[in-house]
Design a protein around this motif. Structure first.
Motif, PDB file in Angstrom:
ATOM      1  N   GLU A  13       0.868  -1.171   0.000  1.00 37.33           N
ATOM      2  CA  GLU A  13       0.000   0.000   0.000  1.00 37.33           C
ATOM      3  C   GLU A  13       0.907   1.223   0.000  1.00 37.33           C
ATOM      4  OE1 GLU A  13      -3.368   0.200   2.868  1.00 37.33           O
ATOM      5  OE2 GLU A  13      -2.357   2.020   3.563  1.00 37.33           O
ATOM      6  N   LEU A  20      -3.937   8.061  -0.390  1.00 41.50           N
ATOM      7  CA  LEU A  20      -3.733   6.717  -0.922  1.00 41.50           C
ATOM      8  C   LEU A  20      -3.446   6.765  -2.418  1.00 41.50           C
ATOM      9  CD1 LEU A  20      -3.793   3.643  -0.348  1.00 41.50           C
ATOM     10  CD2 LEU A  20      -6.219   3.709  -0.946  1.00 41.50           C
ATOM     11  N   VAL A  23      -3.162   0.187  -3.856  1.00 45.75           N
ATOM     12  CA  VAL A  23      -2.839  -1.070  -3.179  1.00 45.75           C
ATOM     13  C   VAL A  23      -2.614  -2.109  -4.267  1.00 45.75           C
ATOM     14  CG1 VAL A  23      -3.678  -2.868  -1.627  1.00 45.75           C
ATOM     15  CG2 VAL A  23      -4.268  -0.477  -1.182  1.00 45.75           C
TER      16      VAL A  23
END
Length: 88
Positions: A13, A20, A23
Motif C-alpha cells: 500500500e 492513498l 494497493v
C-alpha cells in the motif's frame, strides 16, 4: 511520475502525504503518483503486508507453502520515475 517497488512478497500500500496512491496484491507493484505528489517535499509511506507463509513454514512445515512464498517484504529495487507516462 510513478513509483515502482520492484519485487514485493505480499501486499503493498502506498500513500503520498497521507493520500492513498493505491494497493497492489501482485506484480507489477507500480503506482502512478501523478496528481498526488506535488512540487517540493512529499512524505512517502510504503506499507507491506507479508503473508503467513514464512511463519507457517517455520512452525508447521507443509507442502502447501511453495518456495517462492517463503520470502516476504519489500525486496526491490525501488525506482521513482519522473517524466513520461507511467508504465501499465
Amino acid at each position: 511520475m510513478c513509483l515502482d517497488l520492484g519485487r514485493v512478497g505480499g501486499t503493498a500500500e502506498v500513500r503520498v502525504c497521507g493520500v492513498l496512491a493505491g494497493v497492489r496484491v501482485c506484480s507489477p507493484y507500480v503506482f502512478d503518483l501523478t496528481g498526488i505528489a506535488g512540487l517540493g517535499d512529499n512524505v512517502l509511506d510504503v506499507l507491506v503486508f507479508n503473508t503467513l507463509a514464512p511463519r507457517l513454514d517455520t512452525t508447521s512445515p507443509t507442502r502447501f507453502v511453495l518456495p517462492g512464498q517463503r520470502v516476504s517484504g519489500l525486496l526491490g529495487p525501488v525506482v521513482l520515475r519522473v517524466g513520461g507516462p507511467a508504465p501499465v
